[in-house]
Design a protein around this motif. Structure first.
Motif, PDB file in Angstrom:
ATOM      1  N   ASP A  75       0.824  -1.217   0.000  1.00 55.97           N
ATOM      2  CA  ASP A  75       0.000   0.000   0.000  1.00 55.97           C
ATOM      3  C   ASP A  75       0.854   1.260   0.000  1.00 55.97           C
ATOM      4  O   ASP A  75       0.572   2.212  -0.725  1.00 55.97           O
ATOM      5  CB  ASP A  75      -0.908   0.042   1.234  1.00 55.97           C
ATOM      6  CG  ASP A  75      -2.141  -0.818   1.065  1.00 55.97           C
ATOM      7  OD1 ASP A  75      -2.462  -1.194  -0.076  1.00 55.97           O
ATOM      8  OD2 ASP A  75      -2.790  -1.104   2.085  1.00 55.97           O
ATOM      9  N   ARG A 109      -9.592   2.504  -2.301  1.00 56.43           N
ATOM     10  CA  ARG A 109      -8.838   1.753  -1.287  1.00 56.43           C
ATOM     11  C   ARG A 109      -8.057   2.813  -0.536  1.00 56.43           C
ATOM     12  O   ARG A 109      -7.049   3.325  -1.020  1.00 56.43           O
ATOM     13  CB  ARG A 109      -7.887   0.741  -1.897  1.00 56.43           C
ATOM     14  CG  ARG A 109      -6.922   0.197  -0.837  1.00 56.43           C
ATOM     15  CD  ARG A 109      -6.577  -1.253  -1.023  1.00 56.43           C
ATOM     16  NE  ARG A 109      -5.611  -1.700  -0.031  1.00 56.43           N
ATOM     17  CZ  ARG A 109      -5.905  -2.119   1.199  1.00 56.43           C
ATOM     18  NH1 ARG A 109      -7.149  -2.137   1.601  1.00 56.43           N
ATOM     19  NH2 ARG A 109      -4.963  -2.527   2.022  1.00 56.43           N
ATOM     20  N   ASP A 127     -10.871  -0.980   2.031  1.00 56.14           N
ATOM     21  CA  ASP A 127     -11.386  -1.026   0.659  1.00 56.14           C
ATOM     22  C   ASP A 127     -12.762  -0.382   0.543  1.00 56.14           C
ATOM     23  O   ASP A 127     -13.525  -0.331   1.512  1.00 56.14           O
ATOM     24  CB  ASP A 127     -11.504  -2.479   0.195  1.00 56.14           C
ATOM     25  CG  ASP A 127     -10.150  -3.123  -0.019  1.00 56.14           C
ATOM     26  OD1 ASP A 127      -9.255  -2.450  -0.564  1.00 56.14           O
ATOM     27  OD2 ASP A 127      -9.996  -4.294   0.373  1.00 56.14           O
ATOM     28  N   ARG A 161      -4.741   6.891  -1.530  1.00 56.65           N
ATOM     29  CA  ARG A 161      -5.398   5.643  -1.933  1.00 56.65           C
ATOM     30  C   ARG A 161      -4.416   4.802  -2.707  1.00 56.65           C
ATOM     31  O   ARG A 161      -3.374   5.250  -3.123  1.00 56.65           O
ATOM     32  CB  ARG A 161      -6.621   5.947  -2.788  1.00 56.65           C
ATOM     33  CG  ARG A 161      -6.266   6.560  -4.127  1.00 56.65           C
ATOM     34  CD  ARG A 161      -7.500   6.762  -4.987  1.00 56.65           C
ATOM     35  NE  ARG A 161      -7.195   7.560  -6.139  1.00 56.65           N
ATOM     36  CZ  ARG A 161      -6.686   7.094  -7.268  1.00 56.65           C
ATOM     37  NH1 ARG A 161      -6.424   5.824  -7.407  1.00 56.65           N
ATOM     38  NH2 ARG A 161      -6.429   7.912  -8.266  1.00 56.65           N
TER      39      ARG A 161
END
Length: 148
Positions: free
Chosen positions: A2, A58, A118, A147
């Protein structure tokens, strides 16, 4: 992963049930370091700001800047010290999921809080405690989101 692939995502709007002094919720997401959202602490429900996205994301991080670049004009105005971050996911019809409350350092820096959720369509930031028990108002200078 991420953290490597994150990109900024801007909310389409920000709202709050209350604000004062022409410092509405939009001031917290406007990307200007000298503006802020400000609200009275009246002893009722904790004040909150809600940022809504144009579509699901996300969500990786929520960044909070507690202090505006302009000096505070009143000792009664303080910054958030403790904030509850909540997210609304696509298809949940208004229900928010709470994440653990976060401590916001009392400095002018931007601080990131990992979310990793999410299908996020909105984020609510609830101010649980100001930086001083003497505070009459509290302001939040900046809120940004990333995101994946």
């Amino acid at each position: 992963m991420d953290e490597i692939l994150q990109a900024e995502v801007r909310p389409s709007r920000a709202t709050a049930p209350f604000s004062i002094g022409g410092k509405g919720a939009e001031s917290a997401i406007d990307t200007h370091s000298n503006t802020s959202w400000m609200v009275n602490l009246d002893g009722g429900k904790p004040p909150h700001l809600e940022a809504t996205f144009p579509g699901p994301n996300r969500l990786v991080y929520v960044f909070i800047t507690g202090m505006a670049s302009q000096p505070v004009t009143s000792g009664a105005e303080q910054r958030p010290a403790k904030v509850l971050i909540s997210v609304r996911r696509e298809g949940t019809e208004g229900a928010f999921q709470n994440f653990p409350e976060v401590e916001v350092p009392q400095d002018p820096d931007r601080h990131g809080y990992y979310i990793g959720a999410d299908n996020v369509t909105a984020v609510k930031l609830t101010i649980l405690a100001p930086s001083s028990s003497e505070a009459k108002t509290v302001s939040m200078a900046g809120v940004q989101f990333t995101r994946r």
